[in-house]
Design an enzyme around this catalytic site. Structure first.
Site, mmCIF file in Angstrom:
data_model
loop_
_atom_site.group_PDB
_atom_site.id
_atom_site.type_symbol
_atom_site.label_atom_id
_atom_site.label_comp_id
_atom_site.label_asym_id
_atom_site.label_seq_id
_atom_site.Cartn_x
_atom_site.Cartn_y
_atom_site.Cartn_z
ATOM 1 N N HIS A 42 -0.923 -6.446 -3.595
ATOM 2 C CA HIS A 42 -2.280 -6.504 -4.136
ATOM 3 C C HIS A 42 -2.520 -7.788 -4.922
ATOM 4 C CE1 HIS A 42 -2.440 -2.228 -3.074
ATOM 5 N NE2 HIS A 42 -3.748 -2.339 -3.138
ATOM 6 N N LYS A 111 -0.774 8.212 -4.972
ATOM 7 C CA LYS A 111 -0.762 9.390 -5.825
ATOM 8 C C LYS A 111 -1.395 9.090 -7.172
ATOM 9 C CE LYS A 111 3.936 9.007 -7.695
ATOM 10 N NZ LYS A 111 4.400 9.331 -9.042
#
Lengths: 201, 281
Positions: A42, A111
């Site tokens: 990222h 998650k």
């Protein structure tokens, strides 16, 4: 999708209509190509790095798998995934809205959920967040039927590289949909009220 | 089988199979949740994952965590830190453990999971075992759950928590609500009431060695364990934070003396993947 029996089957490429039809709370089973990408990936994209694969109508999985290189029965060396559960997604909050806009990704798997800016980007671009079960690394490894390739392995190492997984029946629950609903936000609000009640006992 | 191979076996077993008490608690939770709910889907996935990992010997979670070995002092010479380190290196090479040990300054990985202070090895009171005999217990705790552990200092005006057991209760419930599903719920809490900051974390973590359902030694704490488990499960956080009746599987508490000026409440949060196992030598 309410009232359907069993999980909603989603197969790559994930079309915008199918993704926008999903609602928070739907159980899903994902099949086809899924790319992993976590912290280093990222940051690399945000810093202007080149997109190593085409995420359009695809799935991004926040995952740092245990992968070993081993010889198959035919003597060929290949990658074998031992454990591949999700990692915590909140760390990617600063990057994800831009990534969704830039990449055209339709499903983000991880998650713990993501923030309201990511939820807004999902609504705008037609994307959902699927909660995989943290810790269920063995089961998810089994749903990876083939490692089709890997990008940025030398740069990031095995746990942070972009793995190209071909999966079958990868299980999860839609926790943030493209209509602006987040199960995480709802549960946080409800549990805060329940806590207030317990404190006043 | 030589000692190092037995330790490798302990690591493999711990990484791939949950203890029976944790599995039983997960099965009971699955029965309790409504069929078709997110909670039920998550717990079914967890149970299927455990069955598969146990069958294949693969790590049930890819975060094979901080490795903490609790070794009876009677085994100090036989089960040395070197023997444990060698077993850890072999287990890593065989894929039972992830390359999970990072230097915080350089960011480099210790690829065999061995470094100064890793794995954690502690020699504990053997309770009268003869030299060369005793138990080795391994606890594997993943980073996602470790990040959720926390410490409160009483009184806490913001929470309205005073310096008594009621204040302790408020801290624990506040922690469970704040943690939500982030530590991979349903979790298990190890709680230390009192002590200093360092022993608080140590003792709280040690409570995770106690099986679910085995109550604390002090009556008041045993009662509080029961009450907190029941109350925390009314918060509705649920498995992986998607809502449901099961937010915690267990609460294990202990106390340590404090000094007059301090009153710490320390909470070690353990994910459902509570990997602990004991080897008798």
């Amino acid at each position: 999708m309410k009232g359907s029996i069993g999980p909603v089957e989603l197969t790559y490429p994930f079309g915008e209509r199918a993704v926008r039809a999903l609602e928070a709370g739907d159980a899903v089973a994902i099949s086809g190509r899924v790319y992993t990408g976590r912290d280093k990936f990222h940051k690399y994209i945000a810093d202007g790095g080149r997109m190593p694969v085409d995420f359009r109508d695809g799935a991004l999985y926040h995952c740092g798998p245990v992968v070993v290189r081993e010889k198959g029965a035919d003597g060929e060396l290949r990658w074998s995934v031992r454990s591949a559960g999700p990692t915590t997604s909140v760390r990617e909050n600063p990057y994800e809205p831009d990534f969704i806009a830039k990449s055209g990704v339709r499903i983000v798997i991880g998650k713990g959920g993501m923030d309201s800016a990511t939820l807004a980007a999902m609504k705008r671009h037609g994307c959902v967040y699927v909660q995989a079960v943290g810790g269920a690394g063995a089961l998810y490894a089994e749903s990876v039927k083939r490692v089709a390739g890997v990008s940025l392995l030398d740069e990031f190492g095995a746990a942070e590289a972009v793995w190209h997984f071909d999966v079958v029946g990868f299980r999860g629950v839609v926790a943030m949909d493209s209509r602006g609903r987040s199960l995480f936000a709802e549960v946080a609000e409800r549990s805060a009220r329940a806590l207030d009640e317990l404190r006043s006992r | 089988m030589n000692l190092v191979e037995r330790l490798v076996g302990l690591i493999r077993e711990t990484s791939s199979s949950l203890p029976t008490d944790v599995l039983a608690a997960l099965r009971a939770a699955y029965r309790r949740e409504d069929a078709g709910s997110s909670a039920s889907v998550v717990l079914r996935t967890i149970l299927d994952n455990c069955a598969l990992a146990s069958k294949t010997g693969s790590p049930l979670c890819q975060d094979t965590g901080t490795l903490a070995f609790f070794v009876d002092a009677s085994l100090r010479r036989k089960v040395s830190p070197d023997a444990i380190g060698e077993a850890v290196a072999i287990a890593t090479e065989r894929g039972h453990l992830r390359k999970n040990t990072i230097d915080p300054i350089t960011g480099k990985s210790y690829d065999d999971n061995r470094a100064e202070g890793a794995p954690v090895v502690r020699y504990v009171d053997a309770g009268g075992a003869a030299a060369g005999h005793g138990r080795v217990t391994l606890l594997m705790k993943g980073g996602g759950s470790e990040n959720m552990s926390r410490q409160y200092s009483l009184p806490d005006a913001g929470l309205g928590a005073g310096r008594d057991l009621e204040g302790v209760r408020i801290c624990v419930l506040d922690a469970v609500q704040k943690i939500q599903g982030y530590g991979c719920a349903p979790g298990i809490l190890g709680v230390c009431v009192g002590g200093d900051r360092a022993t608080g974390y140590e003792v709280a973590k040690e409570q995770l060695l106690r099986p679910i359902g085995v109550r604390g030694r002090r009556g008041a704490l045993a009662e509080m364990e029961r009450r907190l488990l029941e109350e925390a499960n009314t918060l509705g956080v649920g498995p992986m934070g998607l809502g449901g009746k099961t937010t915690l599987l267990g609460v294990n508490m202990a106390s340590r003396p404090r000094v007059p000026a301090s009153f710490f409440v320390t909470i070690a949060y353990m994910c459902w993947a509570c990997r602990r196992r004991t080897l008798e030598i």
